[in-house]
Motif scaffolding. Sequence first.
Motif, PDB file in Angstrom:
ATOM      1  N   THR A   1       2.207   1.720  -3.248  1.00  0.00           N
ATOM      2  CA  THR A   1       1.076   2.376  -4.057  1.00  0.00           C
ATOM      3  C   THR A   1       1.000   3.961  -3.868  1.00  0.00           C
ATOM      4  O   THR A   1       0.818   4.673  -4.791  1.00  0.00           O
ATOM      5  CB  THR A   1      -0.067   1.739  -3.940  1.00  0.00           C
ATOM      6  OG1 THR A   1       0.064   0.035  -3.457  1.00  0.00           O
ATOM      7  CG2 THR A   1      -1.070   1.529  -4.878  1.00  0.00           C
ATOM      8  N   ASP A   2       0.742   3.978  -2.429  1.00  0.00           N
ATOM      9  CA  ASP A   2       0.602   5.396  -2.200  1.00  0.00           C
ATOM     10  C   ASP A   2       1.869   6.363  -2.658  1.00  0.00           C
ATOM     11  O   ASP A   2       1.490   7.511  -3.249  1.00  0.00           O
ATOM     12  CB  ASP A   2       0.674   5.707  -0.517  1.00  0.00           C
ATOM     13  CG  ASP A   2      -0.569   5.331  -0.120  1.00  0.00           C
ATOM     14  OD1 ASP A   2      -1.622   4.930  -0.832  1.00  0.00           O
ATOM     15  OD2 ASP A   2      -0.726   5.222   1.412  1.00  0.00           O
TER      16      ASP A   2
ATOM     17  N   VAL B   1       3.753   5.980  -5.137  1.00  0.00           N
ATOM     18  CA  VAL B   1       3.427   5.910  -6.689  1.00  0.00           C
ATOM     19  C   VAL B   1       2.536   6.761  -6.789  1.00  0.00           C
ATOM     20  O   VAL B   1       2.545   7.993  -7.722  1.00  0.00           O
ATOM     21  CB  VAL B   1       3.497   4.626  -7.285  1.00  0.00           C
ATOM     22  CG1 VAL B   1       2.834   4.859  -8.665  1.00  0.00           C
ATOM     23  CG2 VAL B   1       4.495   3.707  -7.066  1.00  0.00           C
ATOM     24  N   GLU B   2       1.376   6.717  -6.163  1.00  0.00           N
ATOM     25  CA  GLU B   2       0.094   7.599  -6.481  1.00  0.00           C
ATOM     26  C   GLU B   2       0.501   9.020  -6.447  1.00  0.00           C
ATOM     27  O   GLU B   2       0.287  10.038  -7.178  1.00  0.00           O
ATOM     28  CB  GLU B   2      -1.026   7.331  -5.806  1.00  0.00           C
ATOM     29  CG  GLU B   2      -1.818   6.080  -5.945  1.00  0.00           C
ATOM     30  CD  GLU B   2      -2.803   5.836  -5.179  1.00  0.00           C
ATOM     31  OE1 GLU B   2      -3.044   6.328  -4.146  1.00  0.00           O
ATOM     32  OE2 GLU B   2      -3.459   4.792  -5.321  1.00  0.00           O
ATOM     33  N   GLN B   3       1.219   9.204  -5.117  1.00  0.00           N
ATOM     34  CA  GLN B   3       1.506  10.826  -4.715  1.00  0.00           C
ATOM     35  C   GLN B   3       2.549  11.018  -5.615  1.00  0.00           C
ATOM     36  O   GLN B   3       2.212  12.114  -6.230  1.00  0.00           O
ATOM     37  CB  GLN B   3       2.197  10.470  -3.378  1.00  0.00           C
ATOM     38  CG  GLN B   3       1.217  10.584  -2.305  1.00  0.00           C
ATOM     39  CD  GLN B   3       1.712  10.411  -0.825  1.00  0.00           C
ATOM     40  OE1 GLN B   3       2.899  10.314  -0.903  1.00  0.00           O
ATOM     41  NE2 GLN B   3       0.661  10.388  -0.011  1.00  0.00           N
ATOM     42  N   SER B   4       3.700  10.527  -6.054  1.00  0.00           N
ATOM     43  CA  SER B   4       4.539  11.000  -6.794  1.00  0.00           C
ATOM     44  C   SER B   4       4.121  11.057  -8.304  1.00  0.00           C
ATOM     45  O   SER B   4       4.218  12.156  -8.950  1.00  0.00           O
ATOM     46  CB  SER B   4       5.943  10.048  -6.910  1.00  0.00           C
ATOM     47  OG  SER B   4       5.518   8.960  -7.282  1.00  0.00           O
ATOM     48  N   PHE B   5       3.106  10.335  -8.753  1.00  0.00           N
ATOM     49  CA  PHE B   5       2.523  10.456  -9.892  1.00  0.00           C
ATOM     50  C   PHE B   5       1.591  11.576  -9.790  1.00  0.00           C
ATOM     51  O   PHE B   5       1.698  12.444 -10.957  1.00  0.00           O
ATOM     52  CB  PHE B   5       1.559   9.215 -10.304  1.00  0.00           C
ATOM     53  CG  PHE B   5       0.988   9.243 -11.698  1.00  0.00           C
ATOM     54  CD1 PHE B   5       1.826   8.835 -12.723  1.00  0.00           C
ATOM     55  CD2 PHE B   5      -0.386   9.276 -11.607  1.00  0.00           C
ATOM     56  CE1 PHE B   5       1.265   9.047 -13.905  1.00  0.00           C
ATOM     57  CE2 PHE B   5      -1.088   9.253 -12.894  1.00  0.00           C
ATOM     58  CZ  PHE B   5      -0.180   9.221 -14.013  1.00  0.00           C
ATOM     59  N   SER B   6       0.675  11.814  -8.684  1.00  0.00           N
ATOM     60  CA  SER B   6      -0.339  12.910  -8.979  1.00  0.00           C
ATOM     61  C   SER B   6       0.708  14.394  -8.800  1.00  0.00           C
ATOM     62  O   SER B   6       0.541  15.545  -9.266  1.00  0.00           O
ATOM     63  CB  SER B   6      -1.038  12.964  -7.702  1.00  0.00           C
ATOM     64  OG  SER B   6      -0.345  12.832  -6.631  1.00  0.00           O
TER      65      SER B   6
ATOM     66  N   LYS C   1       0.783  -1.165  -0.101  1.00  0.00           N
ATOM     67  CA  LYS C   1      -0.195  -0.054   0.207  1.00  0.00           C
ATOM     68  C   LYS C   1       0.791   1.343   0.020  1.00  0.00           C
ATOM     69  O   LYS C   1       0.728   2.276  -0.661  1.00  0.00           O
ATOM     70  CB  LYS C   1      -1.003   0.095   1.297  1.00  0.00           C
ATOM     71  CG  LYS C   1      -2.102  -0.822   0.967  1.00  0.00           C
ATOM     72  CD  LYS C   1      -3.203  -0.463   2.139  1.00  0.00           C
ATOM     73  CE  LYS C   1      -4.604  -1.105   1.635  1.00  0.00           C
ATOM     74  NZ  LYS C   1      -5.115  -1.460   2.824  1.00  0.00           N
ATOM     75  N   HIS C   2       2.092   1.147   0.923  1.00  0.00           N
ATOM     76  CA  HIS C   2       2.829   2.226   0.986  1.00  0.00           C
ATOM     77  C   HIS C   2       3.406   2.685  -0.394  1.00  0.00           C
ATOM     78  O   HIS C   2       3.439   3.821  -0.793  1.00  0.00           O
ATOM     79  CB  HIS C   2       3.952   1.909   1.967  1.00  0.00           C
ATOM     80  CG  HIS C   2       4.662   3.057   2.124  1.00  0.00           C
ATOM     81  ND1 HIS C   2       4.396   4.382   2.794  1.00  0.00           N
ATOM     82  CD2 HIS C   2       6.070   3.211   2.122  1.00  0.00           C
ATOM     83  CE1 HIS C   2       5.541   5.068   2.982  1.00  0.00           C
ATOM     84  NE2 HIS C   2       6.377   4.481   2.535  1.00  0.00           N
TER      85      HIS C   2
END
Lengths: 705, 499
Positions: free
Chosen positions: A673-674, A676-681, A670-671
């Motif tokens: 993923t987060d 990745v999500e955060q850096s992606f966003s 999850k981390h």
Amino acid sequence: MTEAMEWVLPGICGMGLHLKLDGFRLVYSLIAVLMWGVSGAFSKQYMAHYKKKSRYYLFFWATFAATVGVFLSADLYTTFIFFEIMSFTSYVWVAFDEKPESLRAAETYLAVAVLGGMVMLMGLFLLHDVLGTLDMEQIGIEAGRVLAGERTLSHGADIHVAGGFVSAKVQLYTAGFLMLFGFGAKAGCFPLHIWLPKAHPVAPAPASALLSGILTKAGVFGIIILSCTMFTNDGNWGLLIALLGLVTMFLGALLAVFSVNLKRTLACSSVSQIGFIMTGIGMSCLLAWAGEGNLLAVRGAFLHMVNHSLIKLVLFLCAGAVFMNLHQLDLNEIRGFGRKKPALCFCFLMGALGIGGIPLWNGYVSKTLLHESIVEYAHLLEEGAAAKGLPAASPALIPFLTAPGFWKGAEWVFLFTGGMTVAYMVKLSVALFVDKNPKRQEEFDQMSSHYMTALSRTVLVGAAVILPVLGMLPYNTMNRIADMGQEFFRGSGHLHEVHYFTFANLKGGLISVAIGAVLYMTVIRGLLMEPEEGGGRRYVDRWPSWLDLENLIYRPVLQRALPGICGAVFGFVDQYLISTMVTVFFAVSSVFCRALDYLTDSLVVLMRRTVCSQLPEPKNRPETDRLAHILGRLVDRWEKLKDRLFGKEDTGRVRVSAVHHMIEREKRVKHMTDLVEQSFSFGLMLFCIGLCMTLGYLLFVFYMG
Amino acid sequence: MNEIILALPVFLPVLSGTVMLFQPWGKKEWSRKRELFIEGLVILNSLLAAAAIGGGTDGGRRLVLFRLYSTLTIMFKLDSMGSVFAGLVAFLWPLATLYAFEYMKHEERKNTFFAFYTMTYGITMGIALAGNLVTLYLFYEMLTLVTLPLVLFPLTTEAVRAGRSYLYYSIGGAAFAFIGLVFVLGFSSVGTTEFMAGGMLDPGKAMENRNTLLFVYVLAFFGFGVKAALFPCYRWLPKAAVAPTPVTALLHAVAVVKSGAFAILRLTFFSFGTGFLRGTWAQWVVMAAAMITIAFGSTMAVREVHWKRRLAYSTVSNLSYILFGATLMTPFGLAAALSHLVAHAFMKICAFFCAGAVMHQSGKIYIYELDGMGKKMPVTFGCLLISSLSLMGVPLFAGFISKWNLASAAFDSGSGLGLAGVAVILYSALMTGIYMMTVIVRAFFPSLTGKTATAALEATDPGWMMTVPLVIFAAAILLIGLHPAPLMRLLTMIGGEAG
């Protein structure tokens, strides 16, 4: 006695002892020997039934040595040393009986002696400091210089007290008062006479004779040194002594009139006679101050000392003869004891007539001289001779005291006291030899043959015979004694021959006798006696019992108030103040230390709260690990199944559940993923911003271009 | 090279005491041998001390043990004032030890007791012979530690409490004394820190910092004054009366408390110097403290009914007589203070030993229980009578001589406060009369009406080991009282040197 013998013992007791034998000292040493000899012989019978004889005799002779030491002393230091020894050894006499009342009396005696001794010592220190010497030859000269203002203190400066100066003169007077306190306490001078009426009735009779006859004279000896040697020509001092003398004389006689106890009466009489002597000493000072010859007063005082010693010896031994037979001293109990006992009667009468100042007995001679000296002083004041140099102090009082009328009054006090003396001696004589005892008279009469041993009888009669011999041949005996003693008193001036038996001189004695007779008939027979059942009259004690200086003032003050107050103050200090101080100290210091202790801590805390605060803990995310649970349990079950299938027994090893493992894994996933999500966003956001800025730039260029 | 004899009386008892602690001498059959050993040792030590004193004090014989750094040394030095204290201690110790044998006969743990008792002897000698403030301070602290087990000896709650309070007070006081030590070292004029008659301060430097130094003097005075039971730090002394009598008598009437007074004399006359202190506010402060203590101690003694505690309060009062003499800061004052130091040692040890003898023979510890004891124990109470009269200051006895000297010195100093001091001494003498004479009167003239007419009690004088010291002390009191000239000559000489 032309040349005095001296004996110096350097280094003994610190400053060394200095003894001397001159006329006065010789007379008093001889009297001491005589008195101790007679009392010692009398003690043989008196003490026959007591167990503690050895103790008695030990202190008897120790006191003798000390008393002779006092009379022989040639400097005040020696006087003080022997004086203190005398006080302590004679204490044992008073406590000898060990009955409650004797112990109480002894307590009083000891208290007066110790207090007097301490105060005297203080005076001695002060005197030594002011004069630089204690030698009796020197103190008069030095004191004269101090009083004349010629001399400052030995160390060159007056003493600073509270910023002011105390002159040498004031210090000298202070020293004089302090020493007078000490000597006066022993002499029985008002208001320190309290021990006498208590101590005498309880002490063994030979000891009372000595206490009253000669130990009080040791105090008088000191007063003589102060008055005649030191303050030789000082009017203030003379006035003080004379006033004290008059008061003591009067009050002592008053107490004696009221007393109903044989020895107590005699003791009060001693107080009164000491008053006579002190009056004489005071008069000698006053006369010298007035610039007149003071030989009358000097000789009167000295002879009265000698007479009183001899008379009281006889009287107290007579009382002893009564007491050793009856063990009673109350006048009502001993009434009639003296009947049919001629020896006792003779001795007592000699004493009574002597002390009453009856012409032809010795007391008359000395009292006449004293009386004459008062008359002379009053006369001088009338002529105004003494008015030339009145003391500056207390202007309101002094004119009154130097008025001739005052001394006329003093003369009448003197005569009236003489009358009271006659009255109480008549009271005693009548009680002993005339009255009949209502109950035990026959028993008393039977004692007539064996109430005294031959030895006691001989010495007693021998001592009694001296009194009329002195009184009837005054020119051959008493004048010579006075000649020997007067040098010691620094007597001065020319002595005009005194004719004792002229009418002018007899008048005074006769007035006293008349007053005495009236007093006896009215006051004593009227007021101080009451009818009793058997038809006779008995003596009653009408003196109010609360009117007792000791119980009224001294004991409450010294026993309760002083230790009470001092003790309470110091006790409070000890109990509360000191422990409070300690407690407060500990409390304050512990608060302080703790504050310091917390200081560092609180700094750290403050830092943590502010500058160095930790990041807040991450919040628990809601449990989203259902997948991990499902997977984990699956794995667990699979494991268990595998165990069973392959027959592995449970070895006790706790198998770690795979759930946690899975959760960890899931968290990590999850981390990631987060992230990745955060850096992606984040990347998207930056991209957008960049895009917007590019767009803006294009628009800007487009419009400006 | 004979100076090594100065160290022997100090180290012999300390070492022997330490050895004794590790010896299995607790057994009963060893008791007699141990007594012989200790008594022999103590007498030998006294002889050594006598030899050291007899060797003369010319030029101050000194022995440097080792250096802490350049001028700071541990050293012994024998001057006349030290030899007075050393001689006094050497005279008293063998007799007190003899007394202790009989007194402690029925106690447990005798070995420990005597080991520490003997060690204290050496430490006290160390104080007497100390040549500079550092050495004095060292032995002063050691004295506290080595006497603590003796106070704790009964091991009752009360004793533990007393020991704790003794420790607090003494160590606390020594801390103040230490301040004085540091300042004196800092301002001393010469290279060494040795005691010098007239003080060792550098006049120039000292005058610049006058008030600071005076303040430090007052601090150090009160610091050393704790051992001398100066008001307001006296409370440990009456509490310590729970210790066995040989301890109360020898240590809390002579060795320990006199060490405090002795240290103050050293501080005043040999370190700061009277020239610097006389006439300053510091002198008035310490003199007033001494006077308050005199009045306070004697009044509290009157209130106390426990005999040994009463004597302890009397000690509080009497020690301040010595301090009062010292604070006069004149040569005569020093001589008077020393004369009271000597006289009081004999009087108080005699009084305490009498109290101990009564406790030992009959178990009576309160004054109201003493009715009629005087007749049953004539020797004991005879000695007590002499000691009481002497304490009161009756002529013929030693106490009179020293009080006379003190009062004369006070007058001689010419200060108003000194005069007030004489009044205080006389007030205290009066109180002494009350608190000592009540005991004597009770013992010899029992009041039949008293609530405790304990006629049935049988008690006799103790054995020779207890009576011989008593009689010797009483005789010494009389001897000093009758012929004080040689002693006073010596003390006046010391005063002349130091003032």
